[in-house]
Design an enzyme around this catalytic site. Structure first.
Site, short mmCIF file in Angstrom:
data_model
loop_
_atom_site.label_atom_id
_atom_site.label_comp_id
_atom_site.label_asym_id
_atom_site.label_seq_id
_atom_site.Cartn_x
_atom_site.Cartn_y
_atom_site.Cartn_z
N LYS A 55 48.03 12.42 -79.83
CA LYS A 55 49.40 12.78 -80.15
C LYS A 55 49.62 14.29 -80.05
O LYS A 55 50.76 14.75 -79.97
CB LYS A 55 49.73 12.37 -81.61
CG LYS A 55 49.57 10.91 -81.90
CD LYS A 55 49.83 10.67 -83.39
CE LYS A 55 49.36 9.30 -83.80
NZ LYS A 55 49.40 9.15 -85.27
N GLU A 111 46.73 19.16 -72.89
CA GLU A 111 45.96 19.00 -74.13
C GLU A 111 46.41 20.06 -75.13
O GLU A 111 46.75 21.18 -74.75
CB GLU A 111 44.47 19.17 -73.74
CG GLU A 111 43.46 19.28 -74.85
CD GLU A 111 43.18 17.99 -75.59
OE1 GLU A 111 44.17 17.38 -76.07
OE2 GLU A 111 42.02 17.62 -75.74
N VAL A 114 41.40 22.70 -77.10
CA VAL A 114 40.03 22.36 -76.73
C VAL A 114 39.12 22.93 -77.81
O VAL A 114 39.12 24.14 -78.05
CB VAL A 114 39.64 22.94 -75.35
CG1 VAL A 114 38.23 22.51 -74.97
CG2 VAL A 114 40.64 22.51 -74.29
N ASP A 115 38.38 22.04 -78.44
CA ASP A 115 37.51 22.44 -79.55
C ASP A 115 36.07 22.28 -79.07
O ASP A 115 35.51 23.16 -78.44
CB ASP A 115 37.86 21.57 -80.76
CG ASP A 115 37.11 21.96 -82.01
OD1 ASP A 115 36.39 22.98 -82.01
OD2 ASP A 115 37.22 21.24 -83.02
N SER A 116 35.47 21.11 -79.30
CA SER A 116 34.10 20.88 -78.80
C SER A 116 34.10 20.56 -77.31
O SER A 116 33.06 20.59 -76.66
CB SER A 116 33.47 19.72 -79.56
OG SER A 116 34.07 18.50 -79.16
N GLY A 117 35.28 20.20 -76.78
CA GLY A 117 35.37 19.85 -75.37
C GLY A 117 35.00 18.41 -75.07
O GLY A 117 35.07 17.98 -73.92
N THR A 119 36.44 15.53 -75.70
CA THR A 119 37.52 14.70 -75.15
C THR A 119 37.66 14.91 -73.65
O THR A 119 37.65 13.96 -72.87
CB THR A 119 38.86 15.03 -75.84
OG1 THR A 119 38.67 14.95 -77.26
CG2 THR A 119 39.95 14.07 -75.42
N LYS A 143 39.27 27.08 -78.10
CA LYS A 143 38.43 27.80 -79.08
C LYS A 143 37.18 28.40 -78.45
O LYS A 143 36.47 29.15 -79.12
CB LYS A 143 38.05 26.86 -80.23
CG LYS A 143 39.18 26.54 -81.19
CD LYS A 143 38.69 25.80 -82.43
CE LYS A 143 39.85 25.38 -83.32
NZ LYS A 143 39.41 24.41 -84.35
N ASP A 170 47.66 18.45 -86.13
CA ASP A 170 47.76 17.86 -87.47
C ASP A 170 46.56 18.17 -88.35
O ASP A 170 45.48 18.52 -87.88
CB ASP A 170 47.87 16.34 -87.36
CG ASP A 170 46.54 15.72 -86.93
OD1 ASP A 170 46.03 16.10 -85.86
OD2 ASP A 170 46.00 14.87 -87.66
P1 IMP Z 1 37.47 18.21 -78.77
O1 IMP Z 1 37.26 16.86 -78.15
O2 IMP Z 1 36.40 18.54 -79.79
O3 IMP Z 1 37.66 19.33 -77.77
O4 IMP Z 1 38.74 18.14 -79.68
C1 IMP Z 1 39.97 17.94 -79.19
C2 IMP Z 1 40.92 17.31 -80.19
O5 IMP Z 1 40.51 17.53 -81.56
C3 IMP Z 1 42.25 17.97 -80.06
O6 IMP Z 1 43.04 17.31 -79.08
C4 IMP Z 1 42.82 17.87 -81.45
O7 IMP Z 1 43.51 16.65 -81.62
C5 IMP Z 1 41.61 17.90 -82.36
N1 IMP Z 1 41.40 19.27 -82.90
C6 IMP Z 1 40.44 20.14 -82.56
N2 IMP Z 1 40.54 21.31 -83.23
C7 IMP Z 1 41.63 21.18 -84.03
C8 IMP Z 1 42.29 22.07 -84.99
O8 IMP Z 1 41.91 23.24 -85.23
N3 IMP Z 1 43.38 21.56 -85.61
C9 IMP Z 1 43.87 20.30 -85.37
N4 IMP Z 1 43.29 19.45 -84.49
C10 IMP Z 1 42.17 19.88 -83.83
MG MG Z 2 44.14 15.50 -84.08
#
Ligand code: IMP
Ligand code: MG
Length: 186
Positions: A55, A111, A114-117, A119, A143, A170
């Site tokens: 979302k 998107e 991008v946090d851990s990447g 997804t 990040k 969120d």
């Molecule tokens: P990844 O797969 O770890 O890169 O995370 C991606 C998803 O985690 C994003 O599309 C967000 O929905 C969620 N996410 C990551 N970091 C945050 C944050 O700081 N606040 C809110 N949602 C986050």
């Molecule tokens: Mg989320």
């Protein structure tokens, strides 16, 4: 009528924030710039399919597409980041799959952050298998925690390594509707 960020947050029943990281104005300015960058990248004549990851991307996508001056189509997909098994299963489940075909089209995946990447690392091979003419990622926030094999071509902001909320992001499904981006005390 405009209200202050503090007042908005109070009405939203939100928690104490650590700080406002990007104001409404800063976001609007950067999103318009990104729309311009995307428009110039494809040039006239190209038709682009913009696919939002739900979302989190819903507000960003809504603003972004209004700054892309090309023929575009919009679709969405919902991916579950962690699937049903363990992280090492390497699976991403598509809970909603776009109905628009990818084959032969320029596709941009949108998107929120991008946090851990994880997804993107799991999702992009699945989408690449559908033989788009090109496949790019546009992320509002990054990040830079890890480096990815395929990095987003467009990134709005180099985000601090804090937990961010608002403008689609969120915390336990709340605070997505804040018009600015803030961080929570960690
Ligand atoms: P990844 O797969 O770890 O890169 O995370 C991606 C998803 O985690 C994003 O599309 C967000 O929905 C969620 N996410 C990551 N970091 C945050 C944050 O700081 N606040 C809110 N949602 C986050
Ligand atoms: Mg989320």
């Amino acid at each position: 009528m405009s209200i202050t960020s503090e007042e908005f947050l109070r009405q939203a029943g939100g928690p104490e924030l650590r700080r406002i990281v990007y104001t409404e104005e800063e976001i609007a300015h950067r999103v318009r710039e990104m729309g311009g960058e995307i428009t110039r990248h494809y040039g006239t004549g190209a038709e682009v399919l913009v696919v939002g990851l739900l979302k989190g991307s819903f507000i960003f996508l809504a603003d972004l597409v209004r700054s892309i001056h090309l023929p575009i189509q919009v679709d969405f997909l919902v991916a579950s980041s962690y699937g049903s098994g363990t992280v090492s299963s390497g699976e991403v489940r598509l809970l909603h799959d776009p109905t628009t075909p990818f084959e032969g089209r320029h596709v941009i995946v949108v998107e929120d952050i991008v946090d851990s990447g994880t997804t993107l690392r799991r999702l992009l091979p699945l989408l690449q298998a559908r033989k788009p003419r090109s496949l790019e990622v546009c992320a509002l926030l990054h990040k830079r925690i890890v480096s990815l094999e395929v990095e987003p071509r467009w990134v709005g902001f180099e985000a601090p390594k804090e937990f961010l909320v608002g403008y689609g992001l969120d915390h336990a499904e709340r605070l997505r509707h804040l018009p600015f981006i803030a961080s929570l005390p960690g």
